[in-house]
Motif scaffolding. Structure first.
Motif, short mmCIF file in Angstrom:
data_model
loop_
_atom_site.label_atom_id
_atom_site.label_comp_id
_atom_site.label_asym_id
_atom_site.label_seq_id
_atom_site.Cartn_x
_atom_site.Cartn_y
_atom_site.Cartn_z
N HIS A 90 0.85 -1.19 0.00
CA HIS A 90 0.00 0.00 0.00
C HIS A 90 0.89 1.24 0.00
O HIS A 90 0.72 2.15 0.81
CB HIS A 90 -0.93 0.01 1.22
CG HIS A 90 -2.01 -1.03 1.19
ND1 HIS A 90 -3.19 -0.85 0.50
CD2 HIS A 90 -2.07 -2.26 1.74
CE1 HIS A 90 -3.96 -1.92 0.65
NE2 HIS A 90 -3.31 -2.80 1.40
N ASP A 93 -1.42 5.80 -3.53
CA ASP A 93 -2.81 5.63 -3.95
C ASP A 93 -2.99 6.02 -5.42
O ASP A 93 -2.02 6.36 -6.11
CB ASP A 93 -3.76 6.41 -3.03
CG ASP A 93 -3.63 7.92 -3.17
OD1 ASP A 93 -2.79 8.40 -3.97
OD2 ASP A 93 -4.38 8.64 -2.48
N LYS A 213 -7.35 1.47 -0.99
CA LYS A 213 -8.06 1.68 0.28
C LYS A 213 -9.00 2.87 0.25
O LYS A 213 -10.08 2.83 0.84
CB LYS A 213 -7.04 1.87 1.42
CG LYS A 213 -6.46 0.57 1.96
CD LYS A 213 -5.52 0.86 3.12
CE LYS A 213 -4.95 -0.41 3.71
NZ LYS A 213 -4.00 -0.14 4.81
N ASN A 214 -8.61 3.94 -0.43
CA ASN A 214 -9.45 5.15 -0.44
C ASN A 214 -10.20 5.34 -1.75
O ASN A 214 -10.76 6.41 -1.99
CB ASN A 214 -8.60 6.39 -0.14
CG ASN A 214 -7.54 6.66 -1.22
OD1 ASN A 214 -7.29 5.80 -2.07
ND2 ASN A 214 -6.91 7.82 -1.17
N GLN A 217 -13.88 6.29 -1.63
CA GLN A 217 -14.09 7.68 -1.19
C GLN A 217 -13.78 8.65 -2.34
O GLN A 217 -14.44 9.68 -2.50
CB GLN A 217 -13.19 8.01 0.01
CG GLN A 217 -13.64 7.38 1.32
CD GLN A 217 -13.40 5.88 1.36
OE1 GLN A 217 -12.30 5.42 1.08
NE2 GLN A 217 -14.43 5.11 1.71
N LEU A 218 -12.78 8.32 -3.16
CA LEU A 218 -12.42 9.18 -4.29
C LEU A 218 -13.46 9.11 -5.40
O LEU A 218 -13.73 10.11 -6.06
CB LEU A 218 -11.05 8.77 -4.84
CG LEU A 218 -9.84 9.01 -3.93
CD1 LEU A 218 -8.59 8.38 -4.54
CD2 LEU A 218 -9.62 10.51 -3.73
#
Length: 318
Positions: A90, A93, A213-214, A217-218
């Motif tokens: 990770h 992003d 992971k995000n 949300q994006l």
């Protein structure tokens, strides 16, 4: 002679990216086609579609084309030098990848095309994507509005999904096992959810260090926000896998029996693709289509279709 070369981004000079650049043939219009990989296949997977475009170019000529392998992928063996080393799976992003891509395009446009800035109108981009590349090109078009004239999605990643909840939760309060469709069992659903958690849930990183992971949300919605091209919405074509081919492919991967893919995965993915087709105005949207004979990697399984759909987009832009 290999078409693949290496360069360093001026923003990350300690690492090299592998790329290929094909100059424009028969057109002087400032357009660049950029092929954006998923996690599964490197830039070499675009060779079939590129060869077909070169053999049968659009009537107005063939714009310049760019492929590349991200850090830690394919022929790019260098890792992203800015990665979080505590968890290399990770390390960065999707927004980091988008900014790297913008820097790559900036340098290619300057060095190969004589275009010194990427302001809207100076260079129009046509972005072709597979899998997580679909999320990357959406984010690119959002981050750099007015620069993307065309988008060709090939089985885009389900950006707003955790993948597990595609299937019902047999342990949820009020779950009624008698409501399951014919051929679907509680055990099969549990196994499919466990597989998705283990393999596709965003908490799983990637070998190249790209984290999802995000991502939800994006990109919380498949149908928005609406994208802005150089002169209105971009031309958007959405292609998904062929349902029958994917049922077989997913079972071979260990993902789920064909009946579960038929009942849950294929309809879910098709609805997501219907949303992608709404990212532009209706008159500039096509799809979602199913790619005949193609599983998830459409550019590998049906490069002829990729070339044809891309040629159609270019005919509207050139």
């Amino acid at each position: 002679m290999s078409p693949y070369q290496f360069l360093s981004l001026s923003t990350k000079p300690s690492a090299q990216l592998c790329y290929s650049f094909h100059p424009a043939v028969g057109t002087a219009k400032p357009v660049l086609i950029v092929f954006v990989n998923g996690l599964g296949l490197p830039q070499t997977s675009w060779e079939g579609a590129i060869t077909r475009l070169q053999t049968q170019p659009p009537a107005a000529g063939l714009p310049a084309m760019l492929t590349y392998d991200r850090y830690g992928q394919g022929q790019t063996t260098d890792r992203d030098p800015d990665d979080n080393t505590e968890d290399p799976m990770h390390g960065h992003d999707t927004l980091t990848v988008v900014r790297d891509l913008h820097q790559l395009i900036t340098q290619i446009a300057s060095e190969k095309m004589g275009i010194s800035n990427l302001n809207p109108g100076s260079l129009s981009l046509v972005l072709v994507s597979n899998s997580i590349g679909g999320a990357l090109v959406r984010l690119y078009a959002q981050e750099y509005p007015g620069t993307v004239a065309g988008l060709l999605f090939l089985d885009s990643v389900l950006a707003n999904s955790d993948f597990v909840s595609i299937y019902p939760d047999p342990d949820a309060p009020g779950f009624d096992p008698t409501s399951l469709p014919d051929g679907v069992t509680v055990d099969a659903i549990r196994a499919a959810r466990a597989y998705m958690q283990r393999v596709f849930h965003p908490s799983n990183g990637s070998r190249e260090g790209l984290s999802r992971k995000n991502l939800a949300q994006l990109l919380p919605d498949s149908d928005g926000p609406k994208l802005q091209g150089p002169d209105g919405g971009p031309w958007v074509t959405v292609v998904g896998h062929e349902f029958e081919a994917f049922k077989t492919e997913f079972e071979q991967m260990g993902g789920a029996p064909p009946r579960l893919t038929e009942v849950y995965m294929n309809p879910y993915w098709h609805r997501f693709n219907e949303g992608l087709a709404k990212l532009t105005e209706p008159a500039r949207s096509k799809g979602p289509l199913q790619a005949p004979g193609a599983g998830h990697f459409v550019q590998r399984d049906n490069p002829e279709l990729v070339a044809n759909e891309l040629r159609e987009i270019l005919d509207k832009i050139l």
